[in-house]
Scaffold this motif. Structure first.
Motif, short mmCIF file in Angstrom:
data_model
loop_
_atom_site.label_atom_id
_atom_site.label_comp_id
_atom_site.label_asym_id
_atom_site.label_seq_id
_atom_site.Cartn_x
_atom_site.Cartn_y
_atom_site.Cartn_z
N PRO A 9 -10.07 -3.39 -0.19
CA PRO A 9 -11.20 -3.11 0.01
C PRO A 9 -11.38 -1.56 0.37
N GLU A 10 -10.51 -1.06 0.90
CA GLU A 10 -10.28 0.54 1.12
C GLU A 10 -10.28 1.16 -0.14
N SER A 11 -9.30 0.68 -1.03
CA SER A 11 -9.05 1.41 -2.29
C SER A 11 -10.50 1.15 -3.19
N LEU A 33 -5.01 4.50 -6.40
CA LEU A 33 -5.23 2.89 -6.18
C LEU A 33 -4.34 2.73 -5.04
N SER A 34 -4.89 2.97 -3.82
CA SER A 34 -4.02 3.03 -2.45
C SER A 34 -3.30 1.54 -2.17
N GLY A 35 -3.80 0.45 -2.67
CA GLY A 35 -3.22 -0.66 -2.20
C GLY A 35 -3.79 -2.12 -2.81
N GLY A 82 -0.17 6.19 11.54
CA GLY A 82 -0.19 6.00 10.09
C GLY A 82 -0.88 6.75 9.25
N SER A 83 -1.70 7.77 9.78
CA SER A 83 -2.29 8.74 8.90
C SER A 83 -2.75 9.77 9.77
N VAL A 84 -3.79 10.54 9.29
CA VAL A 84 -4.43 11.82 10.02
C VAL A 84 -3.54 13.04 10.36
N GLY A 116 -11.11 -2.32 6.72
CA GLY A 116 -10.54 -2.09 7.96
C GLY A 116 -9.94 -0.44 8.37
N GLY A 117 -9.26 -0.42 7.22
CA GLY A 117 -8.35 0.93 7.05
C GLY A 117 -9.07 2.13 7.14
N LEU A 118 -10.60 2.02 6.75
CA LEU A 118 -11.40 3.03 6.75
C LEU A 118 -12.10 3.34 7.96
N GLY A 168 -9.69 10.30 -4.32
CA GLY A 168 -8.99 9.27 -3.43
C GLY A 168 -9.91 8.81 -2.19
N CYS A 169 -9.65 7.51 -1.69
CA CYS A 169 -10.46 6.90 -0.69
C CYS A 169 -9.90 7.75 0.55
N ALA A 170 -10.69 7.69 1.66
CA ALA A 170 -10.22 8.33 2.96
C ALA A 170 -10.55 7.89 4.07
N GLY A 171 -9.70 7.22 4.76
CA GLY A 171 -9.72 6.57 6.38
C GLY A 171 -9.60 7.60 7.19
N GLY A 172 -8.11 7.84 7.35
CA GLY A 172 -7.74 8.95 8.28
C GLY A 172 -7.29 10.26 7.20
N GLY A 173 -7.35 9.90 6.08
CA GLY A 173 -7.21 10.76 4.99
C GLY A 173 -5.66 10.89 4.29
N SER A 174 -4.79 10.13 4.69
CA SER A 174 -3.58 10.41 3.96
C SER A 174 -3.18 10.03 2.63
N ASN A 175 -3.96 8.86 2.17
CA ASN A 175 -3.54 8.68 0.41
C ASN A 175 -4.22 9.54 -0.25
N PHE A 176 -5.55 10.10 0.52
CA PHE A 176 -6.13 11.12 -0.45
C PHE A 176 -5.49 12.35 -0.57
N GLY A 228 -4.12 -3.98 9.54
CA GLY A 228 -2.82 -4.56 9.52
C GLY A 228 -1.81 -3.94 8.69
N GLN A 229 -2.46 -2.96 7.71
CA GLN A 229 -1.52 -2.44 6.67
C GLN A 229 -0.48 -1.63 7.29
N TRP A 230 -0.93 -0.64 8.22
CA TRP A 230 0.08 0.46 8.59
C TRP A 230 0.95 -0.25 9.76
N SER A 239 0.67 -1.12 0.12
CA SER A 239 0.01 -0.06 0.01
C SER A 239 0.81 1.21 0.09
N HIS A 240 0.23 2.46 0.01
CA HIS A 240 1.03 3.71 0.30
C HIS A 240 1.76 3.97 1.50
N LYS A 241 1.10 3.04 2.48
CA LYS A 241 1.92 3.35 3.89
C LYS A 241 3.30 3.59 4.18
N PRO A 242 3.98 2.50 3.46
CA PRO A 242 5.38 2.90 3.64
C PRO A 242 5.98 4.39 3.01
C1 LIG Z 1 -4.85 2.36 5.54
C2 LIG Z 1 -5.07 2.34 4.01
C3 LIG Z 1 -6.15 3.28 3.73
C4 LIG Z 1 -6.67 4.29 4.48
O1 LIG Z 1 -5.82 5.28 5.21
P1 LIG Z 1 -5.63 6.62 4.60
O2 LIG Z 1 -4.83 7.30 5.74
O3 LIG Z 1 -7.00 7.43 4.46
O4 LIG Z 1 -5.12 6.71 3.28
C5 LIG Z 1 -6.46 3.19 2.34
N1 LIG Z 1 -6.11 2.37 1.53
C6 LIG Z 1 -5.28 1.35 2.15
C7 LIG Z 1 -4.71 0.38 0.90
C8 LIG Z 1 -4.71 1.60 3.17
O5 LIG Z 1 -4.00 0.55 3.44
#
Ligand SMILES: *Cc1c(COP(=O)(O)O)cnc(C)c1O
Length: 457
Positions: free
Chosen positions: A384-386, A413-415, A229-231, A337-339, A262-270, A139-141, A111-114
């Motif tokens: 599923p987040e993406s 496409l975040s992951g 990992g975000s926010v 789960g990441g959202l 972009g999808c937004a959970g905590g907002g970082s990839n968006f 578990g992604q972060w 994913s984008h998290k690294p």
């Molecule tokens: C963690 C995660 C997200 C949600 O986190 P943001 O901080 O909103 O980017 C979205 N997509 C993937 C693949 C993730 O692992």
């Protein structure tokens, strides 16, 4: 033109600086507040849990922040990430729209998290820190920080939301492979965890609880810091490498996006894909429509309140002004789960509040349908987040078809979803449902928001 715009051998195509949107905002973002005094905090208040370089980035208003060479060297292992023209998806939809996506699933953790975990581990190692604590939902972060810890010789301890710990054994195995320790949260190892377990021994946990556990431990020891990992601003900053790279690649593809998603959970990839484009929008050079997509079951942006709230359930973190469902709200279980976080990044909330971004919410089954459509056209199985971003891109492409418009769509496409195949199996078996959130629980959580007198600052 090839469908793939990538410069595998041309490392000069990796941007040399991250972009800080704070430098360009028409209105400064509201300050974070101390959880005890409810007064604006200074950098010193963050010192127990973050190292100095991270704090400096958290409060910075510098437009460009140079990416340290050792971090850029590690980015080279998978960056520039590919920008792909989804021609087969366009054909399947029979749309005049052009669809591009920036694929972040090529990183080691998928994913984008690294993009942020590597930077955070680097700064902490430079500061002489020995151990990082963190939380993880799906578990992604956790796996991204575990990977970064392995690169820089740091111990990593991950508090994993218990329900995911039980449901996603492979993510845990990945963390352990990288050498991290993974503990189901709530745990008996912290006061925050014990307080929850006393009240509800069967608690399946939440991100807010896991954050409290990780912060509590980091605050107790000088050689231990916390990694989020975000926010927070510094995490969003690190992710802007996505949008900066995408801009170079779109220029090479001789295209400009009319729509950025972009999808937004905590907002970082968006923020990562969108903030560089918002800079251009604020400067009047480009005018894309920018869409942030969230799950209808955890509708922070579309149903939450823009208010000061705690980042965690135990109320150990500073208060930030954000779109929130209330720190005591526990979203229903669903597969992205990441959202499943109760709040949204303060900077994303701020640009939403300024009307620069359009929020949108989708239910999970329509997102899985979109994900399957993408997989069958382009071969990539999204996380599923993406899939929330995929769904919005498909909807926009179909709107273009209905209106006869050849707009250009860019989404992140975040992951990849290779650790989420159980969710796909459930989807195909017809077992996935669109779980509505509990309106009464939301009303209750919102009524418990802290009372803050904003006129004082
Ligand atoms: C963690 C995660 C997200 C949600 O986190 P943001 O901080 O909103 O980017 C979205 N997509 C993937 C693949 C993730 O692992």
């Amino acid at each position: 033109m090839s469908d793939k715009v990538k410069y595998l051998l041309d490392e000069s195509r990796i941007p040399k600086a991250w972009y800080n949107i704070v430098a360009d905002l028409p209105v400064p973002p509201p300050p974070p507040l101390h959880p005890g005094t409810l007064k604006p905090i200074g950098p010193d208040d963050l010192a127990p849990i973050f190292c100095p370089a991270i704090i400096e980035q958290e409060v910075s208003a510098e437009r460009w922040i140079e990416i340290p060479e050792p971090v850029r060297d590690i980015y080279k292992l998978w960056r520039p990430s590919p920008l792909i023209r989804a021609r087969r998806l366009e054909q399947a939809l029979d749309t005049p729209a052009k669809i591009f996506f920036k694929y972040e699933g090529v990183s080691p953790a998928g994913s984008h998290k690294p993009n942020s975990s590597v930077a955070q581990a680097y700064y902490n190692q430079q500061a002489g820190i020995k151990k990082l604590t963190t939380e993880t939902g799906a578990g992604q972060w956790g796996s991204s920080l575990a990977y970064a810890g392995a690169l820089f010789g740091l111990d990593v301890e991950v508090y994993m939301v218990k329900v995911s710990y039980q449901q996603k054994p492979y993510r845990r195995a990945l963390m352990e492979t990288y050498g991290a320790r993974c503990i189901p949260s709530p745990s008996p190892l912290t006061a925050s965890g014990r307080a929850i377990l006393e009240q509800s021994p069967d608690s399946t946990g939440s991100l807010g609880i896991a954050i409290s556990e990780a912060v509590e431990l980091a605050a107790q020891r000088d050689d231990t810091k916390y990694a989020l990992g975000s926010v927070l601003n510094h995490v969003l900053l690190h992710q802007t490498i996505i949008g900066e790279e995408a801009m170079l690649q779109m220029a090479d593809a001789e295209a400009q996006p009319d729509i950025v998603i972009g999808c937004a959970g905590g907002g970082s990839n968006f923020a990562g894909i969108a903030f560089p484009y918002l800079r251009e929008k604020l400067a009047g050079r480009l005018n894309p429509k920018v869409i942030a997509v969230e799950p209808a079951s955890c509708p922070t942006m579309t149903r939450g309140r823009y208010a000061y709230d705690f980042g965690d359930t135990g109320h150990l973190t500073p208060l930030v002004k954000m779109h929130t469902l209330g720190s005591t709200f526990i979203p229903p279980g669903f597969h992205a789960g990441g959202l499943r976080y109760h709040g949204m990044a303060p900077l994303v909330s701020h640009v939403l509040n300024l009307g620069l971004v359009e929020p949108r919410a989708y239910a999970q089954t329509e997102c899985f349908a979109a994900a399957v459509q993408l997989a069958r056209a382009e071969g990539i199985v999204p996380a599923p987040e993406s899939s929330h971003a995929v769904k919005a891109a498909i909807d926009e492409a179909l709107r273009c078809k209905a209106e006869g418009k050849a707009e250009t769509i860019l989404f992140c496409l975040s992951g990849h979803g290779h650790f989420d195949m159980q969710a796909y199996t459930d989807y195909f078996a017809g077992k996935l449902q669109d779980v509505p959130f509990d309106q009464q629980a939301l009303d209750k959580a919102l009524s418990e928001l802290p009372q803050v007198d904003e006129s004082a600052f």
